[in-house]
Design a protein around this motif. Structure first.
Motif, PDB file in Angstrom:
ATOM      1  N   GLU A 218      -8.173  19.617 -34.986  1.00 45.16           N
ATOM      2  CA  GLU A 218      -9.633  19.590 -35.086  1.00 45.16           C
ATOM      3  C   GLU A 218     -10.105  20.103 -36.443  1.00 45.16           C
ATOM      4  O   GLU A 218     -11.156  19.692 -36.938  1.00 45.16           O
ATOM      5  CB  GLU A 218     -10.246  20.431 -33.968  1.00 45.16           C
ATOM      6  CG  GLU A 218     -10.104  19.811 -32.582  1.00 45.16           C
ATOM      7  CD  GLU A 218     -10.625  20.729 -31.497  1.00 45.16           C
ATOM      8  OE1 GLU A 218     -11.137  21.829 -31.841  1.00 45.16           O
ATOM      9  OE2 GLU A 218     -10.527  20.370 -30.313  1.00 45.16           O
ATOM     10  N   ALA A 219      -9.324  20.994 -37.044  1.00 47.27           N
ATOM     11  CA  ALA A 219      -9.666  21.513 -38.369  1.00 47.27           C
ATOM     12  C   ALA A 219      -9.196  20.587 -39.487  1.00 47.27           C
ATOM     13  O   ALA A 219      -9.368  20.903 -40.667  1.00 47.27           O
ATOM     14  CB  ALA A 219      -9.060  22.902 -38.559  1.00 47.27           C
ATOM     15  N   GLY A 220      -8.588  19.448 -39.117  1.00 47.01           N
ATOM     16  CA  GLY A 220      -8.162  18.468 -40.112  1.00 47.01           C
ATOM     17  C   GLY A 220      -6.768  18.688 -40.649  1.00 47.01           C
ATOM     18  O   GLY A 220      -6.415  18.145 -41.704  1.00 47.01           O
ATOM     19  N   LEU A 221      -5.937  19.458 -39.937  1.00 46.47           N
ATOM     20  CA  LEU A 221      -4.601  19.787 -40.420  1.00 46.47           C
ATOM     21  C   LEU A 221      -3.531  19.112 -39.576  1.00 46.47           C
ATOM     22  O   LEU A 221      -3.706  18.890 -38.373  1.00 46.47           O
ATOM     23  CB  LEU A 221      -4.393  21.300 -40.415  1.00 46.47           C
ATOM     24  CG  LEU A 221      -5.366  22.096 -41.292  1.00 46.47           C
ATOM     25  CD1 LEU A 221      -5.089  23.576 -41.179  1.00 46.47           C
ATOM     26  CD2 LEU A 221      -5.279  21.651 -42.739  1.00 46.47           C
ATOM     27  N   THR A 222      -2.424  18.815 -40.220  1.00 48.03           N
ATOM     28  CA  THR A 222      -1.325  18.101 -39.591  1.00 48.03           C
ATOM     29  C   THR A 222      -0.147  19.039 -39.338  1.00 48.03           C
ATOM     30  O   THR A 222      -0.171  20.220 -39.707  1.00 48.03           O
ATOM     31  CB  THR A 222      -0.861  16.953 -40.494  1.00 48.03           C
ATOM     32  OG1 THR A 222      -0.282  17.517 -41.692  1.00 48.03           O
ATOM     33  CG2 THR A 222      -2.023  16.045 -40.876  1.00 48.03           C
TER      34      THR A 222
END
Length: 538
Positions: A218-222
């Motif tokens: 959700e924070a844009g991290l993989t």
């Protein structure tokens, strides 16, 4: 007698002065020798006996390293060697260095959630270590006359010692390097650095253990981003090992503590971490050039260069522009310790105590919130937690949030770079402040006491890049135990095109607007009334 240290596969076996026997109490704080009475002063600092006609003597005797609680013997990881040989398609004997023994780390890789939370006990030892200081401030002196004699005219002014090497430099005369602290200044500087490395090791692991894969997504991290955090935590085990060895091993080093963090979301964790690594890095830049041991400074620089990369990465994770300044500033050790101490809750019995000052707390009430696409509209009290590195509240109204906004110049999702149309702050901005009175217990086991030698604050000191500047502190008032005031954000530049007030930077309150530079900034400490605080200028 000369005691040497050796470098073997990157391991530093540092010599250590055998310590004087100390007594222990149940709260884990180190005590002065029981046969020596203690004198106390009002700020709670531990004092040595009052000086007599005989000056304080340095410790004498033989120096030898003490053992760690685990084996320090270098070893060969046979499974790793076999794996390398398999990948290379070569026999182990054909790979240079494959069978060389590797020194172990002080701390192993952490798995699972570790203990956290505030300290609830009662300290029986308080204050920084001290031994009857000779004065209250370092006098300002003119430049060293020899510093003005060299002529930088583009030619060689002195005879070269050997071909292809000009005359001069420190540690260039062939003397064997000794990788060991050489003074109380060295020891206490590296010790506060080790406290910093330990919290970073815990913090990086804690972030991974606390938040779910879904929250990172959700924070844009993989998954690759999470692995990067994991790898940075492993880097910290190396940094902690390095600094522990420079301090002489377990006899001089300090162990890892228990910590208390102010964030509840992934974004707040990243904001807090980019601030914590900012003062960790700047704290080293502030003292490394002053170390008596140039060998220690060399290795310290090689570790802090990695921390600079970590700080930039966490800015990227937080959706901030990765490096908005041309130069990274340095701060005094007492500033770094003031910022760090509120997040350490408890330390073990064999922890080493620090000599640095804890200043009264300072807070920016309208700290620019990097979670907003227009941070200039940040209302009062939109931070969470406590301390000078408290993160901005990530829970802002959806229409004000920049996370996932998907508008160029207004998005602050995790990225290699985000360039905001509206900057976080600007020259002429009103900045509202609150600060504490001295005398508050902080740090490990609540055993350090905030103190100031300054008069009433009159100025706000802005420390960023190569410069410092002051702005007047106005509208000062008191409400209960808290003080309030305001100032105007200055408009100054380091060089043409480089606004000095930018990035994650430092402010403090002072009683005078005296001139200081990057190399002698610690001389401002007697004039600091509160702070520092990490101001999110950009």
């Amino acid at each position: 007698m000369l005691f040497r240290t050796t470098l073997s596969a990157g391991f530093i076996a540092a010599a250590h002065a055998l310590p004087q026997a100390i007594s222990q109490i149940s709260d884990g704080q180190v005590q002065v020798p029981t046969a020596t009475p203690i004198q106390q002063i009002s700020d709670g600092q531990i004092q040595n006996p009052a000086p007599t006609a005989t000056p304080v003597a340095a410790a004498t005797g033989n120096y030898s390293p003490l053992p760690y609680s685990y084996s320090q013997e270098p070893y060969v990881d046979s499974s790793a060697v076999s794996s390398a040989a398999s990948v290379a398609g070569l026999p182990v004997s054909a790979i240079p260095g494959a069978t060389n023994a590797v020194p172990p780390r002080v701390s192993s890789v952490v798995t699972g959630v570790t203990s956290h939370g505030p300290y609830s006990g009662t300290p029986t030892t308080t204050g920084a270590v001290s031994n009857s200081p000779a004065g209250t401030a370092i006098p300002a002196l003119p430049p060293n006359p020899t510093a003005l004699t060299y002529n930088p005219n583009g030619t060689l002014n002195d005879q070269q010692p050997i071909p292809y090497q000009p005359a001069g430099g420190l540690g260039t005369n062939g003397t064997e390097p000794v990788y060991r602290v050489q003074s109380d200044f060295d020891y206490q500087s590296i010790l506060v650095g080790l406290y910093q490395e330990w919290i970073e090791l815990d913090l990086f692991n804690h972030i991974l253990a606390t938040f779910s894969e879904e929250e990172f997504t959700e924070a844009g991290l993989t998954a690759s981003d999470r692995y990067l955090i994991e790898f940075m935590a492993v880097q910290e085990t190396g940094h902690a090992t390095l600094l522990s060895n420079l301090l002489g091993g377990p006899g001089g080093a300090t162990p890892q503590c228990t910590y208390n963090y102010p964030f509840t979301t992934v974004r707040e964790a990243f904001d807090f971490t980019q601030k914590l690594t900012r003062f960790g890095e700047s704290g080293v830049w502030g003292f490394q050039a002053h170390l008596d041991s140039r060998e220690v400074a060399q290795l310290l620089d090689q570790s802090i260069a990695t921390e600079a990369r970590q700080q930039m990465i966490f800015r990227q994770f937080a959706g901030l522009f990765p490096m908005p300044v041309w130069f990274e500033t340095g701060i005094p050790q007492s500033w770094a310790w003031t910022l760090l101490a509120p997040y350490i809750s408890e330390c073990p019995a064999n922890s080493k105590r620090l000599a640095w000052q804890n200043f009264p707390g300072l807070n920016v009430l309208n700290q620019p919130n990097s979670a907003r696409w227009n941070a200039t509209q940040t209302p009062l009290n939109e931070t969470v937690g406590w301390g000078g590195a408290r993160p901005s509240n990530s829970d802002v109204p959806a229409e004000d949030s920049c996370v996932g906004r998907n508008i160029t110049g207004e998005d602050c999702s995790a990225a290699i770079s985000q360039n905001r149309t509206i900057p976080l702050s600007y020259p002429g901005r009103e900045v509202f402040l609150e600060w504490e009175n001295p005398g508050k217990p902080v740090g490990p086991n609540n055993s350090y006491i905030t103190a100031t030698m300054a008069g009433a604050p009159e100025f706000v000191l802005w420390v960023s890049q190569l410069n410092i500047t002051y702005s007047p502190l106005t509208n000062i008032s008191q409400n209960g135990e808290m003080w309030y005031g305001q100032t105007i954000q200055p408009d100054v530049s380091t060089y043409e095109g480089d606004p000095a007030i930018n990035g994650t930077m430092f402010i403090a309150l002072t009683d005078a607007d005296l001139p200081f530079t990057a190399f002698n900034l610690s001389m401002v400490n007697p004039h600091v009334a509160a702070g520092p605080f990490l101001y999110q200028a950009g």
